[in-house]
Write a protein that holds these residues in place. Structure first.
Motif, PDB file in Angstrom:
ATOM      1  N   VAL A  31      -1.675   8.961  -0.186  1.00  0.00           N
ATOM      2  CA  VAL A  31      -2.541   7.932   0.385  1.00  0.00           C
ATOM      3  C   VAL A  31      -3.251   7.165  -0.714  1.00  0.00           C
ATOM      4  O   VAL A  31      -3.392   5.945  -0.642  1.00  0.00           O
ATOM      5  CB  VAL A  31      -3.553   8.558   1.358  1.00  0.00           C
ATOM      6  N   ILE A  32      -3.664   7.880  -1.772  1.00  0.00           N
ATOM      7  CA  ILE A  32      -4.352   7.178  -2.855  1.00  0.00           C
ATOM      8  C   ILE A  32      -3.386   6.190  -3.510  1.00  0.00           C
ATOM      9  O   ILE A  32      -3.748   5.054  -3.826  1.00  0.00           O
ATOM     10  CB  ILE A  32      -4.912   8.189  -3.866  1.00  0.00           C
ATOM     11  N   TYR A  33      -2.151   6.626  -3.651  1.00  0.00           N
ATOM     12  CA  TYR A  33      -1.109   5.735  -4.167  1.00  0.00           C
ATOM     13  C   TYR A  33      -1.047   4.459  -3.330  1.00  0.00           C
ATOM     14  O   TYR A  33      -0.927   3.354  -3.846  1.00  0.00           O
ATOM     15  CB  TYR A  33       0.206   6.496  -4.130  1.00  0.00           C
ATOM     16  N   ALA A  34      -1.186   4.630  -2.032  1.00  0.00           N
ATOM     17  CA  ALA A  34      -1.099   3.472  -1.142  1.00  0.00           C
ATOM     18  C   ALA A  34      -2.329   2.587  -1.238  1.00  0.00           C
ATOM     19  O   ALA A  34      -2.249   1.382  -1.049  1.00  0.00           O
ATOM     20  CB  ALA A  34      -0.908   3.937   0.295  1.00  0.00           C
ATOM     21  N   THR A  35      -3.510   3.173  -1.550  1.00  0.00           N
ATOM     22  CA  THR A  35      -4.741   2.382  -1.437  1.00  0.00           C
ATOM     23  C   THR A  35      -4.767   1.228  -2.413  1.00  0.00           C
ATOM     24  O   THR A  35      -5.397   0.212  -2.144  1.00  0.00           O
ATOM     25  CB  THR A  35      -6.006   3.220  -1.716  1.00  0.00           C
ATOM     26  N   PHE A  36      -4.071   1.367  -3.572  1.00  0.00           N
ATOM     27  CA  PHE A  36      -4.236   0.329  -4.585  1.00  0.00           C
ATOM     28  C   PHE A  36      -3.735  -1.023  -4.109  1.00  0.00           C
ATOM     29  O   PHE A  36      -4.113  -2.047  -4.648  1.00  0.00           O
ATOM     30  CB  PHE A  36      -3.551   0.742  -5.883  1.00  0.00           C
ATOM     31  N   GLU A  37      -2.861  -1.024  -3.132  1.00  0.00           N
ATOM     32  CA  GLU A  37      -2.384  -2.317  -2.637  1.00  0.00           C
ATOM     33  C   GLU A  37      -3.037  -2.724  -1.330  1.00  0.00           C
ATOM     34  O   GLU A  37      -2.599  -3.644  -0.674  1.00  0.00           O
ATOM     35  CB  GLU A  37      -0.860  -2.286  -2.507  1.00  0.00           C
ATOM     36  N   LYS A  38      -4.065  -1.979  -0.966  1.00  0.00           N
ATOM     37  CA  LYS A  38      -4.769  -2.384   0.254  1.00  0.00           C
ATOM     38  C   LYS A  38      -5.698  -3.538  -0.050  1.00  0.00           C
ATOM     39  O   LYS A  38      -6.179  -3.678  -1.173  1.00  0.00           O
ATOM     40  CB  LYS A  38      -5.609  -1.205   0.772  1.00  0.00           C
ATOM     41  N   PRO A  39      -5.987  -4.343   0.957  1.00  0.00           N
ATOM     42  CA  PRO A  39      -6.999  -5.378   0.769  1.00  0.00           C
ATOM     43  C   PRO A  39      -8.341  -4.721   0.465  1.00  0.00           C
ATOM     44  O   PRO A  39      -8.619  -3.621   0.949  1.00  0.00           O
ATOM     45  CB  PRO A  39      -7.038  -6.087   2.128  1.00  0.00           C
ATOM     46  N   ARG A  40      -9.155  -5.380  -0.372  1.00  0.00           N
ATOM     47  CA  ARG A  40     -10.455  -4.816  -0.717  1.00  0.00           C
ATOM     48  C   ARG A  40     -11.399  -4.886   0.472  1.00  0.00           C
ATOM     49  O   ARG A  40     -11.273  -5.741   1.341  1.00  0.00           O
ATOM     50  CB  ARG A  40     -11.046  -5.560  -1.907  1.00  0.00           C
TER      51      ARG A  40
END
Lengths: 131, 501, 328
Positions: C100-109
Motif C-alpha cells: 500500500v505504501i508503494y501505491a501511495t506515492f502516486e496518489k493525489p495529495r
C-alpha cells in the motif's frame, strides 16, 4: 514539507490498517480480534475521508445560500457513514457470538485449538464405542 | 412505468422487505408461509428477468430515477440472470424441502428470526448480482454475509459458534479488502459505477495504485469465494451449519463472490491494465490447479460426510476458476456452465444429507455404515447426484467438464496437461464418492449408532425425499438438455471476452 | 497550523491503537478504543466531514464502547494467552503495508482540488442538490436521495444485526428485581446519588438533541443515523442509572423490535409507493404531483425517519439483549 504532509494521512491509514490486521491474525482472544477488526475498518474510513478533502474547503453544508464556496467532497462522507454503520452491525453480531462461545466453552482464548481438540476427542470416543 | 421495467428492483425489494414482516410474525407457520411465498416470488421474478435478457439484452435500472454514474444503477446481463436463477432456485427448493429438518435443528421458537435471516441472505445475494455499482455491491455483500452468519450459527452443535466466528472474521476482512480496493479505484477515477470505471480507468491505468487496487479486490473476493489457499473458513462453516442452510449456501454464496471478481476483473481491469489478463491467468490458474488437487485429495481422507462435500466444493471452485483463467470464450463458457451444474449437484447432495440428518445427529461415515438398506431412496438420490458431481456422461456435471476439456484442448501442450489434470481429479472424485456409496450400501454395523433414541432407522419423510429427487432429476435433465444454461453461458462468455483490449 | 493539529491527532490515534492491541486487560483495551474513536472523530471533523465525525463519536465512541463493555461483563476481561503465529502475522501485515505504501506515492495529495475524486461526479451533486432538492446539507441529499438505495441497504444491515443478536442471545427479558440471582445487589447506579442526579439531568437534553439532529438533518450535520444513535444513547444511560428492568418497563423489548422492523418497512414502503405512483424505486419526485422538489424533501424526511426509528430500535434491542443476558 507539504509533499510529506500531503501523504501523511495515507501513511497513517496504512499504519492503522496494519495494527488492526495484526491483532486480527495474531491475537488469540476473540474480543481482541474484534477490537483489531474495528481498528482495521477505522483505517479505511480515514482513507476515504482523506481523499474527499479539498484545501480551504468546508463541510459540504451550504451556509446562507452561498453555493459557490469551496466545499469538500460529500460522496466519500456518505460512503463512510454507511461503512460505520456496517462496522457496528458486524461488531454487535461478533460480540453476540463471543458471548455464546464463552457460555458453551467457558473461555474465549485459543478457541481454535479447543475446537479441534474436541474433534480428536470425538474421533477417540467413536473409536471406543466401536469396540 | 410498466411492471416489466420494474423487475430488477423487485428482485431485490421483494425478499428484502418481506424479511421484516416475517420477523414480526410470531407464529412459525405464518412466517414460514410468508418466507416461502417471497422466495418463490423471487424465483418467478428471476425467470421473468431471464426471459428479458436472453438473447443479449441488458437491463439497466436507475435507482431513485438518478442516472449513473451519479445515482446507483442496476445492471443485469445474461450472467447475472443465470446467477439469479441459481440463487432464487436453490433458496426456494431448499426452503420447501427443509421445513421439518430446520424445525428439528434450529427449533420452532427461533424460526421467525431465522427465516427473516434466510430472506435477507437471498436479498443480499440477489442485490450483489444485479448491482452495477461497486460500493453498492459492498453494502449488499454485508447484508448477505451478516445474514449468512446467522443461518450458520443456527447449527445444533456448539462448534457451529466457533466456525461462524471464524467465518465472520474472514468475511469482514475480505469485505474490507474489497472496500479498500474500490476506494483506490474511486480515488483514481472519481466514480463508483462499474461501467463508468471501465471508461475512466483508461487515463490512469499506468499508476501503481490501480494495480494495488486490483490486488486488494482480488484477494478480498478470493477470501469470500473460498479460493484455495483462502478457503480455511469454509469446511467448518459448511459442516456445522444446519443441513438445509448448507444446501442453500453451498449452491450460491461463494459463487456470488466469484461472480463479482470476474465482473470487476474482466470489465474494469483487463480492458485497461496492460497485460492484466496474463496476470489474472498466471495468478489464478496455479491456485485453481492446486485447489482442485488439494480439495479432491482432502475429501478422500475426511471422515465426515459434510466435510467431504465441503472439500469437494474447494475443488469445484477450482474448476470454475480454471475455466475463467483460460481467458477464452470456450473457457469462460465452461466456467459459467459449472456455476450452474455444480449448484445443481451440491444442492441435491446436501438435500440428501438433510434426509439423513433427520435420523442421524452426526454425519460420521462410520455411523452411516449400511444405512442404504434402511434408507434406499435417500442413498440412491445421493448416488445419482454423486454421478453428476463426478461428471459421468448423461449428467449435468458431464456437460461442464466436457466443455472445460474442450476449452483446455485449445491451448496446445499446456492444455493437454490441464486435460490430464481434469481427468485425474475426476478419478479422485470417483474415489471419494464411491467411498461414501460403499460405506452406506455395503458397510455393516452402523445402524446401532443412531443418535436420536434407539428406534429403527426409517426412510426420510416423503416430502423432503421428493424434493431431493427433484434436485437429482434436474441434474439428469440438464445433462440431457443443457440448452438453457449453455445459451446463457456462451453468450455471457462472449460479452465478457468482448471487454478484452 | 490546523494541519499540524491534524498530524498530532493522528499520531495520538496510532499510539492509542497500539495501546488497544497491547492491553492485557480487555477493559482497558475497550476504553482506549473509545478514545481512539474520539480521536478519529476529531480528525474527520478537521477533514470537513462533520456528519461522519458526529456518527463516529456517537456510534464508535459511544454505542460500540457500551456494547463491548456489556459483552466483557459476560465473557471476562482478562486476556490470558499470548500472541501466536506472530512471525506469520508480521510477514502478512508487512507485505500488505509495503504494497500500500508503494501505491501511495502516486496518489493525489491530500486536499488537491484537481484530484480525480473532486472532478467527476462531485460537482454534479452540488448542482443537482441546488436544483432538484434545495436543501443545504449536500451529504444528506446524496445519502437519502442520490444514493438512497445504499442507505436502505445499510438500514437492512442494521436490522440484520438486530435479528442476529436476538437469534443468538435471545430477546431481552426483564430481570432485576424479579431475578433471584440479582438478590440485594444494587441495580444500575441507583445508590450513587450524584451520578444519578447529574445523569438524569442530561437525559432530556440528549433526547432533545436527538430530535433536533433527526429533523434538522437537512440543514446541519445529522440525520437518521446520528439521531437514532443519540436516542439509543439516552435510553441506555437511563438504563444504566435506573437498572435495565426499569428502562425496559418504559420501552418493552417487543416495541423495540417492532421499531427496528417498522423503520426498515417505512423506508422500503416509501420506495414501493414511488413505484406505484409510476416512478422508479425510491424516486421521490413522484410523491407530490406538480412539485418534484417538495416531493424530494418529503421523501427525504420520511426515509430519514425510517432510518432513525430502525437505528434506535435495533441498537436498544441489541444493548438490552446483552445487558439482561444471565451471567451465570
Amino acid at each position: 514539507m507539504s509533499e510529506i504532509l500531503g501523504l501523511f494521512n495515507y501513511w497513517v491509514f496504512v499504519l492503522l490498517m496494519v495494527i488492526g490486521f495484526y491483532a486480527v491474525i495474531a491475537k488469540p482472544n476473540l474480543i481482541k480480534k474484534l477490537l483489531g477488526l474495528s481498528i482495521f475498518q477505522a483505517a479505511v474510513f480515514l482513507l476515504f475521508i482523506s481523499m474527499g478533502k479539498v484545501d480551504g474547503g468546508t463541510a459540504p453544508i451550504i451556509q446562507n445560500g452561498n453555493w459557490d464556496a469551496v466545499f469538500s467532497n460529500p460522496l466519500p462522507q456518505v460512503l463512510i457513514l454507511t461503512a460505520i454503520v456496517v462496522g457496528i452491525s458486524t461488531l454487535a453480531l461478533g460480540l453476540a457470538i463471543v458471548v455464546r462461545i464463552k457460555e458453551a466453552y467457558g473461555t474465549i482464548e485459543e478457541i481454535d485449538a479447543i475446537a479441534s481438540g474436541e474433534a480428536t476427542q470425538l474421533q477417540q470416543d467413536s473409536g471406543e464405542s466401536k469396540q | 412505468m410498466s411492471l416489466a421495467s420494474q423487475l430488477p428492483a423487485l428482485q431485490v425489494a421483494v425478499p428484502m422487505l418481506t424479511a421484516p414482516l416475517v420477523a414480526l410474525l410470531r407464529d412459525s407457520h405464518l412466517s414460514w408461509a410468508a418466507a416461502f411465498a417471497a422466495s418463490a416470488m423471487s424465483f418467478v421474478l428471476a425467470i421473468a428477468i431471464t426471459g428479458q435478457v436472453i438473447g443479449g439484452e441488458t437491463l439497466v435500472y436507475h435507482m431513485g430515477g438518478w442516472a449513473p454514474p451519479f445515482g446507483i444503477s442496476l445492471y443485469i446481463d445474461e450472467l447475472s440472470a443465470l446467477l439469479l436463477l441459481i440463487i432464487t432456485g436453490a433458496a426456494t427448493l431448499t426452503l420447501l424441502a427443509g421445513r421439518g429438518s430446520l424445525e428439528e435443528q434450529v427449533g420452532e421458537a427461533r424460526m421467525p428470526l431465522f427465516l427473516a435471516a434466510w430472506l435477507l441472505t437471498l436479498a443480499g445475494l440477489a442485490g450483489i448480482v444485479v448491482s452495477g455499482d461497486a460500493f453498492n455491491i459492498f453494502v449488499f455483500m454485508e447484508i448477505s454475509s451478516l445474514a449468512t452468519y446467522i443461518l450458520v450459527s443456527g447449527g445444533p452443535q456448539r462448534r457451529a459458534l466457533t466456525a461462524v466466528f471464524k467465518y465472520l472474521i474472514t468475511g469482514t476482512v475480505g469485505a474490507t479488502f474489497y472496500l479498500i480496493g474500490v476506494g483506490m479505484v474511486y480515488m483514481m477515477t472519481g466514480t463508483l459505477n462499474i461501467a463508468d470505471m471501465e471508461v475512466r480507468l483508461a487515463e490512469v491505468s499506468d499508476r501503481n495504485v490501480v494495480y494495488v487496487a486490483a490486488g486488494f479486490i482480488t484477494i478480498g473476493l478470493a477470501l469470500k469465494a473460498a479460493i484455495f489457499p483462502l478457503h480455511a473458513w469454509m469446511p467448518n462453516a459448511y459442516t456445522f451449519a444446519p443441513h438445509i442452510v448448507t444446501a442453500f449456501i453451498a449452491a450460491c454464496s461463494t459463487k456470488v463472490s466469484l461472480y463479482v471478481l470476474l465482473r470487476l476483473d474482466f470489465f474494469v481491469f483487463q480492458k485497461n491494465l496492460v497485460d492484466h489478463e496474463l496476470q489474472f491467468a498466471y495468478l489464478l490458474m496455479p491456485l485453481a490447479v492446486i485447489g482442485i488437487l488439494y480439495g479432491s485429495i482432502a475429501a478422500i481422507f475426511e471422515q465426515n460426510l459434510k466435510r467431504i462435500l465441503a472439500f469437494s466444493s474447494v475443488a469445484q471452485i477450482g474448476y470454475i476458476l480454471l475455466g475463467a483463467s483460460l481467458i477464452s470464450v470456450a473457457g469462460f463458457t465452461a466456467a459459467v456452465l459449472h456455476f450452474f451444474n455444480h449448484a445443481l449437484a451440491k444442492t441435491a447432495l446436501f438435500l440428501a444429507v438433510a434426509c439423513l440428518g433427520l435420523q442421524f445427529a452426526k454425519m460420521r461415515l462410520e455411523d452411516l455404515r449400511g444405512v442404504g438398506r434402511s434408507m434406499p431412496w435417500t442413498l440412491a438420490a445421493f448416488a445419482g447426484a454423486g454421478l453428476s458431481l463426478i461428471g459421468v456422461p448423461g449428467t449435468a456435471g458431464f456437460v461442464s467438464k466436457w466443455a472445460l476439456i474442450g476449452a483446455a484442448m485449445e491451448k496446445g501442450a499446456p492444455g493437454a496437461a490441464l486435460v490430464a489434470l481434469i481427468l485425474f481429479s475426476s478419478l479422485l472424485a470417483v474415489v471419494y464418492v464411491w467411498r461414501i456409496v460403499e460405506v452406506t450400501w455395503f458397510g455393516h454395523g452402523g445402524e446401532q449408532a443412531k443418535a436420536a433414541g434407539g428406534g429403527p432407522i426409517t426412510e426420510a419423510p416423503l416430502w423432503i425425499l421428493t424434493m431431493t429427487w427433484v434436485a437429482v432429476l434436474a441434474n439428469f435433465w440438464f445433462g440431457f438438455d443443457s440448452s438453457l444454461p449453455m445459451q446463457l453461458a456462451s453468450s455471457s462468455a462472449e460479452e465478457f471476452l468482448r471487454h478484452q483490449p | 497550523m490546523i494541519e499540524l493539529f491534524g498530524v498530532f491527532l493522528l499520531a495520538l490515534a496510532v499510539i492509542t491503537a497500539i495501546g488497544v492491541v497491547q492491553a492485557r486487560n480487555l477493559f482497558a483495551g475497550v476504553m482506549l478504543m473509545g478514545i481512539f474513536s474520539l480521536l478519529m472523530a476529531a480528525t474527520f471533523f478537521l477533514l470537513d466531514a462533520a456528519d461522519v465525525a458526529l456518527t463516529e463519536a456517537a456510534v464508535g465512541a459511544g454505542i460500540s464502547t457500551v456494547l463491548m463493555l456489556s459483552a466483557l461483563a459476560l465473557s471476562g476481561a482478562e486476556e490470558k494467552a499470548r500472541s501466536r503465529s506472530r512471525i506469520l502475522a508480521l510477514i502478512v501485515v508487512t507485505v500488505t503495508a509495503a504494497t500500500v505504501i508503494y501505491a501511495t506515492f502516486e496518489k493525489p495529495r491530500l486536499g488537491d482540488p484537481n484530484a480525480p475524486v473532486q472532478q467527476h461526479v462531485a460537482p454534479w451533486y452540488f448542482d443537482m442538490t441546488q436544483e432538484a432538492i434545495e436543501i443545504p446539507n449536500v451529504v444528506t441529499a446524496v445519502l437519502s436521495s442520490f444514493r438512497g438505495y445504499d442507505t436502505l441497504g445499510e438500514v437492512i444491515v442494521v436490522f440484520t444485526a438486530g435479528i442476529g443478536v436476538l437469534f443468538l442471545i435471545g430477546a431481552a427479558a426483564p430481570k432485576g428485581r424479579a431475578s433471584p440471582s440479582q438478590g440485594d445487589l444494587p441495580v444500575g447506579l441507583k445508590h450513587h446519588q450524584p451520578i444519578r442526579v447529574v445523569g438524569k439531568l442530561a437525559i432530556p437534553f440528549i433526547l432533545l438533541f436527538a430530535f433536533y439532529v433527526q429533523f434538522h438533518g437537512e440543514y446541519s450535520p445529522g440525520g437518521g443515523f446520528q439521531a437514532g444513535a443519540l436516542f439509543a444513547a439516552a435510553i441506555i444511560l437511563y438504563g444504566m442509572l435506573e437498572g435495565e428492568a426499569t428502562a425496559l418497563s418504559i420501552i418493552p423489548a417487543p416495541v423495540l423490535f417492532a421499531m427496528s422492523a417498522g423503520g426498515a418497512l417505512l423506508f422500503g414502503g416509501v420506495g414501493v409507493v414511488c413505484m406505484l405512483l409510476g416512478g422508479n424505486f425510491l424516486q421521490y419526485d413522484v410523491l407530490l404531483a406538480g412539485s418534484p422538489v417538495g416531493a424530494q424533501q418529503m421523501g427525504i424526511i420520511a426515509i430519514e425517519l425510517g432510518v432513525g426509528i430502525t437505528v434506535a430500535g435495533t441498537l436498544l434491542s441489541i444493548f438490552f439483549a446483552f445487558a439482561t443476558r444471565d451471567q451465570s
